[in-house]
Enzyme design. Sequence first.
Site, short mmCIF file in Angstrom:
data_model
loop_
_atom_site.label_atom_id
_atom_site.label_comp_id
_atom_site.label_asym_id
_atom_site.label_seq_id
_atom_site.Cartn_x
_atom_site.Cartn_y
_atom_site.Cartn_z
N ASP A 31 0.86 -1.19 0.00
CA ASP A 31 0.00 0.00 0.00
C ASP A 31 0.89 1.23 0.00
O ASP A 31 2.05 1.16 0.40
CB ASP A 31 -0.92 0.01 1.23
CG ASP A 31 -2.19 0.80 0.98
OD1 ASP A 31 -3.24 0.19 0.73
OD2 ASP A 31 -2.13 2.06 1.00
N LYS A 36 -0.60 2.72 7.44
CA LYS A 36 -1.42 1.52 7.34
C LYS A 36 -0.55 0.27 7.40
O LYS A 36 -0.84 -0.69 8.12
CB LYS A 36 -2.19 1.56 6.00
CG LYS A 36 -3.35 0.62 5.91
CD LYS A 36 -4.06 0.77 4.57
CE LYS A 36 -5.41 1.39 4.70
NZ LYS A 36 -6.26 1.29 3.52
N GLU A 154 -14.19 -8.60 -8.21
CA GLU A 154 -14.45 -9.13 -6.87
C GLU A 154 -15.91 -8.92 -6.50
O GLU A 154 -16.48 -7.88 -6.77
CB GLU A 154 -13.53 -8.41 -5.87
CG GLU A 154 -13.69 -8.88 -4.45
CD GLU A 154 -13.55 -10.38 -4.31
OE1 GLU A 154 -12.49 -10.91 -4.67
OE2 GLU A 154 -14.51 -11.03 -3.86
N LEU A 156 -17.05 -9.89 -3.18
CA LEU A 156 -17.25 -10.08 -1.74
C LEU A 156 -18.10 -8.97 -1.13
O LEU A 156 -18.15 -7.85 -1.65
CB LEU A 156 -15.90 -10.16 -1.01
CG LEU A 156 -14.94 -8.96 -0.99
CD1 LEU A 156 -15.38 -7.88 -0.03
CD2 LEU A 156 -13.56 -9.43 -0.63
N GLU A 158 -18.76 -6.73 2.30
CA GLU A 158 -18.19 -6.36 3.60
C GLU A 158 -19.08 -6.95 4.68
O GLU A 158 -20.30 -6.99 4.55
CB GLU A 158 -18.12 -4.84 3.74
CG GLU A 158 -17.05 -4.25 2.85
CD GLU A 158 -17.03 -2.73 2.88
OE1 GLU A 158 -17.55 -2.13 3.83
OE2 GLU A 158 -16.48 -2.15 1.93
N LYS A 207 -19.25 -7.34 -13.59
CA LYS A 207 -19.23 -6.73 -12.25
C LYS A 207 -20.24 -5.58 -12.14
O LYS A 207 -21.05 -5.52 -11.21
CB LYS A 207 -17.81 -6.24 -11.95
CG LYS A 207 -17.67 -5.46 -10.67
CD LYS A 207 -18.01 -6.30 -9.45
CE LYS A 207 -18.06 -5.44 -8.20
NZ LYS A 207 -18.49 -6.15 -7.02
N CYS A 263 -19.62 0.56 -2.82
CA CYS A 263 -19.74 -0.05 -4.15
C CYS A 263 -21.00 0.34 -4.91
O CYS A 263 -20.90 0.96 -5.98
CB CYS A 263 -19.67 -1.57 -4.01
SG CYS A 263 -18.04 -2.12 -3.53
N ARG A 330 -18.55 4.79 4.10
CA ARG A 330 -18.64 5.41 2.78
C ARG A 330 -20.10 5.42 2.30
O ARG A 330 -20.77 4.39 2.29
CB ARG A 330 -17.73 4.66 1.80
CG ARG A 330 -16.26 4.92 2.10
CD ARG A 330 -15.34 4.19 1.18
NE ARG A 330 -15.16 2.79 1.54
CZ ARG A 330 -14.28 1.98 0.94
NH1 ARG A 330 -13.50 2.43 -0.01
NH2 ARG A 330 -14.18 0.72 1.32
N1 LIG Z 1 -15.25 -2.88 -0.53
C1 LIG Z 1 -15.97 -3.79 -1.14
O1 LIG Z 1 -16.89 -4.39 -0.56
C2 LIG Z 1 -15.70 -4.16 -2.58
C3 LIG Z 1 -16.29 -5.32 -3.11
C4 LIG Z 1 -16.03 -5.66 -4.43
C5 LIG Z 1 -15.21 -4.84 -5.20
N2 LIG Z 1 -14.67 -3.71 -4.67
C6 LIG Z 1 -13.79 -2.90 -5.52
O2 LIG Z 1 -12.44 -3.18 -5.14
C7 LIG Z 1 -11.63 -2.00 -5.25
C8 LIG Z 1 -10.99 -1.71 -3.91
O3 LIG Z 1 -12.00 -1.38 -2.99
P1 LIG Z 1 -11.72 -1.28 -1.43
O4 LIG Z 1 -13.04 -1.11 -0.77
O5 LIG Z 1 -10.84 -2.38 -1.00
O6 LIG Z 1 -10.90 0.12 -1.38
P2 LIG Z 1 -10.12 0.72 -0.14
O7 LIG Z 1 -10.19 2.18 -0.30
O8 LIG Z 1 -10.57 0.10 1.12
O9 LIG Z 1 -8.60 0.24 -0.38
C9 LIG Z 1 -7.83 0.65 -1.45
C10 LIG Z 1 -6.39 0.71 -0.99
O10 LIG Z 1 -5.54 0.93 -2.12
C11 LIG Z 1 -4.48 1.78 -1.72
N3 LIG Z 1 -3.86 2.38 -2.90
C12 LIG Z 1 -4.34 3.36 -3.70
N4 LIG Z 1 -3.49 3.59 -4.71
C13 LIG Z 1 -2.44 2.75 -4.55
C14 LIG Z 1 -1.27 2.49 -5.28
N5 LIG Z 1 -0.97 3.17 -6.39
N6 LIG Z 1 -0.41 1.55 -4.83
C15 LIG Z 1 -0.68 0.85 -3.70
N7 LIG Z 1 -1.80 1.03 -2.98
C16 LIG Z 1 -2.67 1.97 -3.39
C17 LIG Z 1 -5.16 2.77 -0.80
O11 LIG Z 1 -4.21 3.42 0.02
C18 LIG Z 1 -6.10 1.86 -0.02
O12 LIG Z 1 -5.49 1.36 1.15
C19 LIG Z 1 -12.56 -0.90 -5.75
O13 LIG Z 1 -12.48 -0.82 -7.14
C20 LIG Z 1 -13.94 -1.41 -5.34
O14 LIG Z 1 -14.94 -0.91 -6.17
C21 LIG Z 1 -14.88 -3.35 -3.37
#
Ligand SMILES: NC(=O)c1ccc[n+]([C@@H]2O[C@H](COP(=O)([O-])OP(=O)(O)OC[C@H]3O[C@@H](n4cnc5c(N)ncnc54)[C@H](O)[C@@H]3O)[C@@H](O)[C@H]2O)c1
Length: 471
Positions: A31, A36, A154, A156, A158, A207, A263, A330
């Site tokens: 990250d 973090k 993905e 999943l 939360e 998706k 999402c 969010r």
């Molecule tokens: N949260 C969910 O329930 C869920 C479910 C399915 C899909 N998604 C998708 O998955 C993706 C991630 O979602 P999330 O909820 O985990 O996001 P999140 O904001 O919780 O986590 C994203 C992480 O990526 C890091 N990051 C950003 N740019 C970076 C880089 N260049 N290099 C390394 N790290 C970097 C951020 O610091 C952050 O910690 C999104 O596209 C979301 O739409 C989320």
Amino acid sequence: MSVICVIGTGYVGLVTGTCLADMGNTVTCIDIIQEKIDRLKQGILPIYEPGLEEMVERNVQAGRLNFSTSYSEGLADSEFIFIAVNTPTGNHQGSADMRYVESAARSIAEHLDHYAIVINKSTVPVGSGDVVSRVIRNNLKNENAGFAVVSNPEFLREGAAIRDCQNPDRIVLGSSEPEAAHKVAHLYLQLRAPFVITDLYTAEMIKYASNAFLATKISFINEIAQVCERLGADVKQVSVGMGYDKRIGHAFLDAGLGYGGSCFPKDVRALAYMADEAGLHPQMLHAVMDINHDQRRLIISKLNNLLGSLRNTTIGILGLAFKPNTDDMREAPAVDIIRWVISQGASVRVYDPVAKETGRAALERENINLEHVTFCSDAYGVADQADALVVVTEWNEFKSLNMQRIHDAMRRPVLVDGRNVYEPSEMDRYGFIYRGMGRATNPAPSILPSSDSSTEVSDELVQESLIASES
Ligand SMILES: NC(=O)c1ccc[n+]([C@@H]2O[C@H](COP(=O)([O-])OP(=O)(O)OC[C@H]3O[C@@H](n4cnc5c(N)ncnc54)[C@H](O)[C@@H]3O)[C@@H](O)[C@H]2O)c1
């Protein structure tokens, strides 16, 4: 077993990386946020997700799971590189912000010195796989580097993320290089889920279409709830009755405050934007968003109807997180509702079992004046001298409250149940003035003692009631 790098250690990255490590692979989660990663190294997780802490600890101790901010460390020897960074709504009419994905792709290009498969787990607009390919290709620094891009969206949820990760309904893989998609399929073989292997664009679309469909189900039942309320029907029983139809199903058929979270809101917006940009008129997606927005406002009109005015009142808010079993704030309905009631002259008392720090931070981020907000340590504290109580998140804990105690603590016994957690007739007995979402205020007599127990209704009882209704 494989060597894997996961880029982005948020909800998806951390859960995916931990589950892949638990399957026996060696995983480095990276990250860009140093704090973090430092905290993760001390065993402090950035998110609340049931079961995750123990699983992280187990895999770190086994030497299969590592955390780093260094791309060169994370990418070293990696056969598979997952991109799981955030793709929030950008500033252009709902389009997805691809900045983080593109930056991750550039960093991969700068540090890759061998062949690896780059797997996109982030939810990205159709065509993004090509963008990732182009960014990597244009920025590669090492002549030994090579790559293929696979889309692996993905699904999943939360709050149930580990279970979903270990027991997915399906695994979608899309690529213009089928061999790469099949290699990724091997990574997941032990999960015994059906594979849907497609081209890149189709996988990316699956998706968005899935999330938009689920959001549509929620907005549909919320519209039906409003009709029920006006006509004197009970939406909770309507959904039970509908859900038994296998073509419909019970899931995502609960009327309430609408969808929130990281999402559905952004993904429906992004899909509508893509369709608009393609010269289409995605009427249904726009209706889904409009209904969802109006649903939160209903709370304010219910409160105004019951209290006359919100000026100088105290409104209790039960739940801040956008849904139970997460601390994710969010696009949580609680934020809008708190902002609106305060703007009408009320002060609020709030409690969430888990979203305490994240709840406070979200209200601060939204510039809500915290002088009007009292954070309580339990639901009874919220009820204390409140003029009305609003259930915003359906935490299990709220289902087993001592409702007499809640009633007696309040200044006025007004209960607005934004998640239909309680039974109207029961709340009536405690002396509450109760309003749910789409629930008949005085429900018509029914053969079902409550919707939840409807599965236990015997055939005899159904027969009896049929005979009674015929005679
Ligand atoms: N949260 C969910 O329930 C869920 C479910 C399915 C899909 N998604 C998708 O998955 C993706 C991630 O979602 P999330 O909820 O985990 O996001 P999140 O904001 O919780 O986590 C994203 C992480 O990526 C890091 N990051 C950003 N740019 C970076 C880089 N260049 N290099 C390394 N790290 C970097 C951020 O610091 C952050 O910690 C999104 O596209 C979301 O739409 C989320």
